[in-house]
Design a protein around this motif. Sequence first.
Motif, PDB file in Angstrom:
ATOM      1  N   ARG A 138       1.227  -0.952   0.550  1.00 32.76           N
ATOM      2  CA  ARG A 138       0.146   0.036  -0.073  1.00 32.76           C
ATOM      3  C   ARG A 138       0.808   1.033  -0.489  1.00 32.76           C
ATOM      4  O   ARG A 138       2.363   1.565   0.299  1.00 32.76           O
ATOM      5  N   ARG A 139       0.318   2.287  -0.169  1.00 30.83           N
ATOM      6  CA  ARG A 139       1.212   3.492  -0.368  1.00 30.83           C
ATOM      7  C   ARG A 139       1.352   4.162   0.972  1.00 30.83           C
ATOM      8  O   ARG A 139       0.681   3.419   2.057  1.00 30.83           O
ATOM      9  N   LEU A 140       2.386   4.663   1.756  1.00 32.64           N
ATOM     10  CA  LEU A 140       2.791   5.051   2.561  1.00 32.64           C
ATOM     11  C   LEU A 140       2.128   6.180   3.025  1.00 32.64           C
ATOM     12  O   LEU A 140       1.513   7.315   2.538  1.00 32.64           O
ATOM     13  N   PRO A 141       1.776   6.840   4.099  1.00 31.67           N
ATOM     14  CA  PRO A 141       0.582   8.058   4.123  1.00 31.67           C
ATOM     15  C   PRO A 141       0.973   9.267   4.081  1.00 31.67           C
ATOM     16  O   PRO A 141       2.551   9.014   4.823  1.00 31.67           O
ATOM     17  N   ARG A 142       0.746   9.808   3.811  1.00 30.08           N
ATOM     18  CA  ARG A 142       0.965  11.544   4.431  1.00 30.08           C
ATOM     19  C   ARG A 142       1.030  12.025   5.531  1.00 30.08           C
ATOM     20  O   ARG A 142       0.849  11.612   6.321  1.00 30.08           O
ATOM     21  N   ALA A 143       2.281  12.768   5.677  1.00 27.47           N
ATOM     22  CA  ALA A 143       2.566  13.454   6.558  1.00 27.47           C
ATOM     23  C   ALA A 143       1.817  14.114   8.011  1.00 27.47           C
ATOM     24  O   ALA A 143       1.335  14.191   9.432  1.00 27.47           O
ATOM     25  N   ASP A 144       0.577  14.366   6.645  1.00 22.77           N
ATOM     26  CA  ASP A 144      -1.284  15.105   7.659  1.00 22.77           C
ATOM     27  C   ASP A 144      -2.093  13.784   7.693  1.00 22.77           C
ATOM     28  O   ASP A 144      -2.397  14.321   8.439  1.00 22.77           O
TER      29      ASP A 144
END
Length: 98
Positions: free
Chosen positions: A61-67
């Motif tokens: 899966r994609r990595l989460p963004r900082a926000d």
Amino acid sequence: MTRRHHRAHLPEERPESTAPLPPPELTEAECRRCGTYIAGLDGRYACGVCGWVNDHSEGHRRLPRADEDPDRPPKGRRRPKQLPWPPPEPSKRPPYPC
């Protein structure tokens, strides 16, 4: 002094999402370098025996963004600066001879 070349700042391509991300999945595999049985999250691995790490793009899966990080400090507040070593312990002897 050499100059660093930076990529041109491109607008954010990802649509804003307010839905929470699903919890990470525990995955298991063999280390590609030494064959040790290792576990990781969402297909991202790091071997504690030989130090091999797979590329982040190989994950499921994609990595989460900082926000999207629930532990991120509130906006406008920075984390305290960490010292590179632990502070020295105070001396246990009296400050002057008795």
